[in-house]
Design a protein around this motif. Structure first.
Motif, mmCIF file in Angstrom:
data_model
loop_
_atom_site.group_PDB
_atom_site.id
_atom_site.type_symbol
_atom_site.label_atom_id
_atom_site.label_comp_id
_atom_site.label_asym_id
_atom_site.label_seq_id
_atom_site.Cartn_x
_atom_site.Cartn_y
_atom_site.Cartn_z
ATOM 1 N N TRP A 72 0.822 -1.208 0.000
ATOM 2 C CA TRP A 72 0.000 0.000 0.000
ATOM 3 C C TRP A 72 0.855 1.258 0.000
ATOM 4 O O TRP A 72 0.479 2.278 -0.594
ATOM 5 N N ILE A 73 2.007 1.195 0.676
ATOM 6 C CA ILE A 73 2.916 2.350 0.656
ATOM 7 C C ILE A 73 3.406 2.607 -0.762
ATOM 8 O O ILE A 73 3.443 3.742 -1.241
ATOM 9 N N LYS A 74 3.781 1.538 -1.458
ATOM 10 C CA LYS A 74 4.243 1.677 -2.840
ATOM 11 C C LYS A 74 3.112 2.130 -3.754
ATOM 12 O O LYS A 74 3.313 2.880 -4.699
ATOM 13 N N GLY A 75 1.899 1.648 -3.462
ATOM 14 C CA GLY A 75 0.739 2.009 -4.279
ATOM 15 C C GLY A 75 0.651 1.169 -5.536
ATOM 16 O O GLY A 75 1.609 0.519 -5.962
ATOM 17 N N GLY A 76 -0.519 1.175 -6.144
ATOM 18 C CA GLY A 76 -0.732 0.457 -7.391
ATOM 19 C C GLY A 76 -0.759 1.405 -8.576
ATOM 20 O O GLY A 76 -0.668 2.625 -8.415
ATOM 21 N N GLU A 77 -0.881 0.844 -9.751
ATOM 22 C CA GLU A 77 -0.934 1.650 -10.971
ATOM 23 C C GLU A 77 -2.376 1.872 -11.399
ATOM 24 O O GLU A 77 -3.174 0.946 -11.442
ATOM 25 N N ARG A 78 -2.712 3.115 -11.690
ATOM 26 C CA ARG A 78 -4.028 3.474 -12.224
ATOM 27 C C ARG A 78 -5.165 2.949 -11.344
ATOM 28 O O ARG A 78 -6.167 2.444 -11.832
ATOM 29 N N THR A 79 -5.019 3.065 -10.050
ATOM 30 C CA THR A 79 -6.072 2.577 -9.160
ATOM 31 C C THR A 79 -7.295 3.488 -9.150
ATOM 32 O O THR A 79 -8.363 3.086 -8.672
ATOM 33 N N THR A 80 -7.141 4.706 -9.644
ATOM 34 C CA THR A 80 -8.277 5.610 -9.800
ATOM 35 C C THR A 80 -8.316 6.093 -11.240
ATOM 36 O O THR A 80 -7.274 6.238 -11.892
ATOM 37 N N PRO A 81 -9.500 6.353 -11.789
ATOM 38 C CA PRO A 81 -9.600 6.803 -13.180
ATOM 39 C C PRO A 81 -9.077 8.217 -13.359
ATOM 40 O O PRO A 81 -9.300 9.094 -12.521
ATOM 41 N N ASN A 82 -8.383 8.431 -14.461
ATOM 42 C CA ASN A 82 -7.884 9.765 -14.804
ATOM 43 C C ASN A 82 -8.860 10.408 -15.790
ATOM 44 O O ASN A 82 -8.556 10.644 -16.942
ATOM 45 N N GLY A 83 -10.040 10.665 -15.306
ATOM 46 C CA GLY A 83 -11.092 11.206 -16.150
ATOM 47 C C GLY A 83 -12.445 10.944 -15.521
ATOM 48 O O GLY A 83 -12.558 10.193 -14.549
ATOM 49 N N ASP A 84 -13.463 11.570 -16.064
ATOM 50 C CA ASP A 84 -14.801 11.435 -15.501
ATOM 51 C C ASP A 84 -15.466 10.140 -15.948
ATOM 52 O O ASP A 84 -15.445 9.779 -17.129
ATOM 53 N N ILE A 85 -16.053 9.448 -14.994
ATOM 54 C CA ILE A 85 -16.847 8.259 -15.306
ATOM 55 C C ILE A 85 -18.243 8.718 -15.720
ATOM 56 O O ILE A 85 -18.882 9.491 -15.010
#
Length: 364
Positions: free
Chosen positions: A68-81
């Motif tokens: 979790w410290i490192k984090g994941g890739e693209r875990t949130t959308p970069n744009g409006d759903i």
């Protein structure tokens, strides 16, 4: 980064207060027998799964914390759903006799079945967390709780914050809804001022009637708790909703096990299955199914149409936000499973033959 670190610290403290396994003791229902007699186990004031269930695959909380410290890739959308905005006028005053639904994001689904309206796991809050700073919603819900049409029954699968929203419960209660919940969850509702007579608590395999519907509480392989000191003091479940002509199965949060086939043995094949596909990890495989297991679960319960939920709303794992639906589509094609993947808020008639639109593919 600060908010992530605070969550991690809370997780570390939480882990020191809870066991690594959720399981049935040797002198209790330690496993499901060949006839699929699967029952919840209670030890003291805590519930346990019917089979050994690890919270983490390797039992190493520090390993997960580092992830979790490192984090994941693209875990949130970069744009409006894209969201279909709804209000009370979006729904018919007279509920139709067939089966329609609207996915309201995450695991919240508004069903219209055989003249009744049922709302599953209504969550409309901006944050799915005890602290209103973390686990922020990707986009606004398609409808405000105050704008919901008259809801007959509210079904809750378990008491985690992304499935049980205190504010939504209070609003729905004022609007006259009746609550059907797993054993123990009624305690939360009563503490929030919901009248006891408006709450029905069930354990696995118990059912209740409402008008022409049968509502059955069915097993799930998971856990519960809303704070540091109430782990597993309430039951978790899936739900079966049946009328004379239609049948729906909702998985709730669950790991994969033999309960899916047991549910198929106990009930008719399902017109619609509502099964979670997101927030999975190789680190916690026994409490959250992955997309391939979700498709297999749909096959196990003998479903006709599969609605994938528990994705595209909150960041609850380290996989890309759109990976759950991509993997689900691939697994469904390989197994000849029919998916319904609507826009959030879209009202869908299950008899419709409209093609799914890959709205997520335009968001990075």
């Amino acid at each position: 980064m600060l908010s992530r670190l605070i969550v991690i610290l809370l997780a570390i403290v939480f882990s020191t207060l809870t066991p690594e396994h959720l399981y049935a003791d040797n002198d209790m229902n330690k496993s499901a027998e060949s006839n699929h007699v699967i029952t919840p186990v209670k030890s003291g004031d805590k519930y346990k799964n019917w089979i050994s269930t690890q919270m983490l695959a390797d039992g190493n909380y520090l390993s997960v914390t580092w992830d979790w410290i490192k984090g994941g890739e693209r875990t949130t959308p970069n744009g409006d759903i894209p969201v279909v905005v709804l209000n009370k006028e979006s729904f018919p005053k007279k509920i139709p006799e067939g089966l329609t639904f609207s996915w309201l994001g995450h695991s919240s689904v508004l069903l219209e079945i055989s003249g009744c309206r049922i709302l599953i796991d209504p969550v409309f809050s901006k944050y799915a967390s005890p602290i209103p700073l973390f686990v922020k919603r990707f986009s606004k819900p398609p409808i405000a709780a105050e704008q919901l049409p008259e809801v007959d029954i509210v079904l809750i699968t378990h008491d985690h914050y992304d499935h049980l929203d205190k504010n939504a419960v209070k609003i729905l209660s004022r609007q006259g809804s009746y609550f059907v919940v797993p054993e123990g969850v009624g305690g939360h509702l009563r503490a929030w001022g919901i009248a006891k007579k408006k709450i029905k608590e069930l354990t696995w395999w118990q059912q209740t009637k409402y008008k022409n519907l049968s509502l059955a509480c069915v097993p799930a392989r998971h856990f519960s708790g809303r704070g540091l000191f109430d782990r597993d003091k309430t039951l978790w479940s899936g739900w079966v909703i049946q009328s004379k002509s239609k049948s729906v199965y909702c998985s709730g949060d669950t790991g994969y096990a033999d309960h899916f086939k047991a549910i198929a043995e106990a009930y008719e094949p399902f017109d619609l299955t509502i099964i979670k596909v997101g927030a999975y990890s190789e680190k916690w495989p026994e409490i959250h199914i992955n997309p391939e297991e979700a498709v297999q679960a749909h096959i196990d319960v003998q479903g006709k149409l599969l609605l994938p939920v528990h994705w595209a709303t909150f960041d609850l794992a380290l996989h890309p936000w759109d990976e759950p639906i991509i993997r689900t589509i691939k697994a469904a094609k390989e197994n000849n499973v029919q998916l319904i993947i609507p826009f959030i808020g879209e009202i869908v008639n299950t008899e419709s033959t409209a093609e799914n639109k890959e709205w997520w593919s335009h968001i990075h």
